[in-house]
Design an enzyme around this catalytic site. Structure first.
Site, PDB file in Angstrom:
ATOM      1  N   GLY A 290      31.912 -19.516 -48.463  1.00 36.10           N
ATOM      2  CA  GLY A 290      32.752 -18.355 -48.740  1.00 36.10           C
ATOM      3  C   GLY A 290      32.461 -17.169 -47.848  1.00 36.10           C
ATOM      4  O   GLY A 290      33.141 -16.147 -47.935  1.00 36.10           O
ATOM      5  N   GLY A 291      31.450 -17.288 -46.982  1.00 33.74           N
ATOM      6  CA  GLY A 291      31.105 -16.182 -46.094  1.00 33.74           C
ATOM      7  C   GLY A 291      32.039 -16.084 -44.899  1.00 33.74           C
ATOM      8  O   GLY A 291      32.977 -16.871 -44.748  1.00 33.74           O
ATOM      9  N   ILE A 293      31.553 -16.600 -41.556  1.00 31.99           N
ATOM     10  CA  ILE A 293      31.510 -17.757 -40.668  1.00 31.99           C
ATOM     11  C   ILE A 293      31.844 -19.025 -41.434  1.00 31.99           C
ATOM     12  O   ILE A 293      32.628 -19.868 -40.974  1.00 31.99           O
ATOM     13  CB  ILE A 293      30.123 -17.886 -40.009  1.00 31.99           C
ATOM     14  CG1 ILE A 293      29.785 -16.634 -39.214  1.00 31.99           C
ATOM     15  CG2 ILE A 293      30.077 -19.128 -39.105  1.00 31.99           C
ATOM     16  CD1 ILE A 293      30.745 -16.336 -38.099  1.00 31.99           C
ATOM     17  N   LYS A 410      19.412 -13.075 -32.794  1.00 31.00           N
ATOM     18  CA  LYS A 410      18.273 -12.287 -33.261  1.00 31.00           C
ATOM     19  C   LYS A 410      17.023 -13.142 -33.439  1.00 31.00           C
ATOM     20  O   LYS A 410      15.930 -12.611 -33.688  1.00 31.00           O
ATOM     21  CB  LYS A 410      18.639 -11.578 -34.565  1.00 31.00           C
ATOM     22  CG  LYS A 410      19.720 -10.519 -34.371  1.00 31.00           C
ATOM     23  CD  LYS A 410      20.198  -9.930 -35.680  1.00 31.00           C
ATOM     24  CE  LYS A 410      21.239  -8.837 -35.429  1.00 31.00           C
ATOM     25  NZ  LYS A 410      22.466  -9.365 -34.789  1.00 31.00           N
ATOM     26  N   VAL A 449      29.705 -11.240 -34.801  1.00 28.16           N
ATOM     27  CA  VAL A 449      31.055 -11.772 -34.946  1.00 28.16           C
ATOM     28  C   VAL A 449      31.967 -10.650 -35.416  1.00 28.16           C
ATOM     29  O   VAL A 449      31.667  -9.959 -36.387  1.00 28.16           O
ATOM     30  CB  VAL A 449      31.068 -12.954 -35.933  1.00 28.16           C
ATOM     31  CG1 VAL A 449      32.479 -13.451 -36.143  1.00 28.16           C
ATOM     32  CG2 VAL A 449      30.186 -14.077 -35.413  1.00 28.16           C
ATOM     33  N   LEU A 450      33.070 -10.471 -34.690  1.00 28.22           N
ATOM     34  CA  LEU A 450      33.994  -9.372 -34.992  1.00 28.22           C
ATOM     35  C   LEU A 450      34.537  -9.468 -36.409  1.00 28.22           C
ATOM     36  O   LEU A 450      35.118 -10.482 -36.787  1.00 28.22           O
ATOM     37  CB  LEU A 450      35.162  -9.402 -34.004  1.00 28.22           C
ATOM     38  CG  LEU A 450      34.837  -9.046 -32.556  1.00 28.22           C
ATOM     39  CD1 LEU A 450      35.969  -9.458 -31.657  1.00 28.22           C
ATOM     40  CD2 LEU A 450      34.547  -7.571 -32.428  1.00 28.22           C
ATOM     41  N   GLY A 451      34.335  -8.410 -37.172  1.00 31.10           N
ATOM     42  CA  GLY A 451      34.929  -8.355 -38.502  1.00 31.10           C
ATOM     43  C   GLY A 451      34.183  -9.117 -39.566  1.00 31.10           C
ATOM     44  O   GLY A 451      34.637  -9.193 -40.704  1.00 31.10           O
ATOM     45  N   SER A 452      33.019  -9.705 -39.231  1.00 28.88           N
ATOM     46  CA  SER A 452      32.282 -10.446 -40.262  1.00 28.88           C
ATOM     47  C   SER A 452      31.673  -9.484 -41.265  1.00 28.88           C
ATOM     48  O   SER A 452      31.489  -8.294 -40.990  1.00 28.88           O
ATOM     49  CB  SER A 452      31.184 -11.302 -39.624  1.00 28.88           C
ATOM     50  OG  SER A 452      30.221 -10.479 -38.992  1.00 28.88           O
ATOM     51  N   VAL A 456      29.561  -4.011 -37.777  1.00 33.92           N
ATOM     52  CA  VAL A 456      29.859  -2.591 -37.577  1.00 33.92           C
ATOM     53  C   VAL A 456      31.358  -2.294 -37.650  1.00 33.92           C
ATOM     54  O   VAL A 456      31.745  -1.177 -38.004  1.00 33.92           O
ATOM     55  CB  VAL A 456      29.313  -2.089 -36.222  1.00 33.92           C
ATOM     56  CG1 VAL A 456      27.810  -2.163 -36.196  1.00 33.92           C
ATOM     57  CG2 VAL A 456      29.905  -2.859 -35.071  1.00 33.92           C
TER      58      VAL A 456
END
Length: 611
Positions: A290-291, A293, A410, A449-452, A456
């Site tokens: 459900g996350g 990614i 990371k 990842v954009l929008g995750s 930010v």
């Protein structure tokens, strides 16, 4: 009033019959200086039945009555031309064979088809113009004034489509090709290059700009975006070339320019055949389904017709959301939504025993760096390391074909607990792979990842919506970014090409300055930095100025895919697996300091952030 189709066809037919009369008589009148052609009466009367017969047959043969006059276009003109040519050929043959017509003035043979083409084609064009005038209001002074950037094919299509709109009114175009300056598209003038955009917007009082260059690079978008922002105008763009060519969307389906457009990520091409053979007809399990990614992975997996998707998620709401998405969008895919925590080894073994997956994508993790750094370090270890170990061991025990760990940049030279735990999870999988068995263990690293969730971009959106300020930790901080679909597709590609034991590194492109990202988002939202300022708050616990995709001791190997490389990390130390398995089994609380000390013992490259 709606006119029946048969009646409309009859009216069109009568119009064409009338056109033959007018063209035939008109040819003679023009030839004889608009006086009645004395002595040609019998010829004129005798020729009409022949021309009518030939023209009727030619019109039917050319399919002239299939087209709608309101949408008369070049194909309709071609049909008219075909019918006129057939009629002309018949007239020539008749003039050649019939003695009485041998003396027919040659100018008649030229004037008749020209007049017929003019009347039949012009009548249809005039009808369309009149109908469009009635429907769309004549083409001036209607709708919101807008300036189009780009006078190429897409620009021409867009101007033509918007000419029928009551919402938009194209007042001018700009294009960087000097050869187009001063020319017109559908009555709209190309006023100059894109450097004239502010001036053109001011001249016409327009506050909207549409970029009609589907193949525009990110730097072009950024430049146009900055120019439009200076003029206080909102910027829209048309769909990409691939979408236009596929026919899925029309050129007039504009959308606001998004931050993803300015970052310039190219679309991913994946080897569908290999991925299909890996996934089609298989039972596939996704943890963290459900996350951000995990849910996109599930959507991408559905494209390859798996026998069943087993969705494992600890958040009830996230599990409900992805289950609802499948029921509404892909009801044909068999899914099994299961509530489960990866830290619960008994639950994981129960799921694997019941559903026997062939491929596992392990996306469940704690990933928010500052949250895991203070007061939650042991929980990060338990979720990211113990959770990975539980799922991986269940996969090995039940004979899963492939186990894919979703990792992070990371994990490279980590300065925070989250990154160190993800590196330790990678090491656990490397050891399990070296133990042999049926399961191939693979790891895939990528950056932000954009929008995750927790990234930010949603945070900046919320801050802009509140009126600012937008907070950035440091003026020089940079991050790698890719879109969620791109990340998910590359994970599938890596899984399909992996032999086992590899750490795949995704090509993240160029790093992006977060401060620039914030400014671009402010501008795209229609504000200036004076209205919504950017404030710098200082680095947070565990936060780096920049991220790395490879550790210093690692080398990379090329793969057949341009956006994937394989990292060769240092060997896992002797005794790592057994000692850490015992460490993870303890039930009592462990302090943040003890967690950092233990992680640093096994990962010398881990340099904890000094609070």
């Amino acid at each position: 009033m709606i006119i029946p189709t048969r009646f409309r066809t009859a009216l069109v037919f009568l119009f064409d019959v009338g056109a033959i009369f007018v063209a035939w008589l008109g040819a003679f009148f023009i030839r004889f200086n608009f006086e009645w052609p004395v002595g040609w009466d019998k010829t004129i009367i005798a020729g009409l039945p022949l021309l009518l017969l030939v023209q009727i047959v030619a019109c039917r043969w050319a399919g002239l009555y299939r087209g709608m006059w309101m949408f008369a276009s070049l194909p309709d003109l071609k049909r008219v031309l075909t019918a006129v040519l057939a009629s002309t050929v018949a007239l020539l043959v008749f003039a050649f064979l019939e003695r009485e017509y041998a003396a027919l003035p040659r100018s008649i043979l030229l004037l008749y088809p020209l007049l017929l083409l003019l009347i039949m084609g012009g009548g249809r064009a005039a009808w369309r113009m009149w109908k469009e005038h009635r429907l769309y209001g004549g083409g001036t002074g209607r709708g919101t004034p807008v300036v189009v950037v780009g006078a190429g094919t897409a620009g021409a299509m867009l101007v033509r489509e918007l000419g029928r709109s009551t919402e938009w009114h194209v007042v001018a175009l700009v294009d960087d090709d000097p050869a187009k300056w001063g020319l017109e598209l559908s009555g709209c003038r190309v006023e100059g290059g894109s450097d004239k955009l502010v001036e053109v917007l001011g001249t016409w009082g327009a506050r909207h700009v549409i970029l009609a260059i589907p193949s525009a690079k990110a730097d072009v978008l950024r430049r146009i975006s900055e120019t439009a922002s200076k003029a206080g105008a909102a910027l829209f763009t048309v769909p990409g070339l691939s979408e236009l060519m596929s026919g899925r969307v029309a050129v007039n389906m504009m959308r606001p320019v998004k931050i993803e457009d300015l970052l310039g990520r190219e679309s991913v091409r994946i080897d569908n055949q290999n991925i299909q053979s890996m996934l089609t007809g298989k039972h596939i399990l996704v943890t963290g389904a459900g996350g951000s990614i995990g849910s996109e992975l599930c959507r991408q997996l559905a494209r390859f017709s798996p026998a069943r998707l087993i969705l494992v998620e600890s958040s009830e709401f996230a599990l409900y959301s992805i289950e609802q998405w499948f029921s509404e969008n892909r009801p044909e895919i068999a899914i099994v939504p299961l509530a489960g925590d990866v830290k619960d080894a008994i639950r994981m073994n129960e799921i694997f025993s019941s559903w026997r997956p062939s491929v596992v994508f392990h996306a469940a993790a704690y990933k928010h760096v500052p949250l895991m750094e203070v007061g939650n370090a042991w929980q990060a270890v338990r979720n990211n390391v113990l959770g990975t170990l539980n799922v991986a061991q269940a996969a090995a025990h039940h004979g899963v074909e492939r186990f894919v760990l979703i990792s992070t940049d990371k994990a490279v030279n980590p300065t925070n607990v989250m990154g160190a735990t993800k590196r330790m999870a990678e090491m656990m999988c490397e050891v399990l792979h070296c133990q042999g068995g049926e399961t191939r263990f693979q790891m895939v690293r990528f950056g932000n990842v954009l929008g995750s969730t927790g990234s930010v971009i949603p945070k900046f959106h919320a801050q802009i919506a509140r009126g600012g300020p937008v907070t950035v930790t440091h003026p020089d901080i940079t991050r790698y970014f890719m879109s969620i679909p791109e990340a998910a597709q590359l994970v599938l590609q890596a899984a399909a090409m992996g032999k086992g034991g590899e750490v795949f590194v995704l090509d993240m492109g160029e790093p992006v300055r977060i401060a620039d990202l914030a400014r671009n988002m402010i501008r795209l939202s229609g504000f200036s930095e004076e209205e919504i300022p950017v404030e710098f708050t200082g680095l947070r616990p565990g936060e780096k100025l920049y991220e790395e995709l490879l550790a210093d001791s690692e080398e990379t190997l090329e793969t057949p895919h341009a956006k994937l490389r394989i990292a060769r990390s240092r060997p896992v130390p002797e005794g790592f697996f057994e000692e850490n398995q015992a460490w993870l089994a303890q039930t009592g609380p462990v302090s943040d300091g003890d967690v950092r000390a233990h992680l640093q013992r096994w990962m010398p490259e881990y340099l904890p952030f000094k609070c």
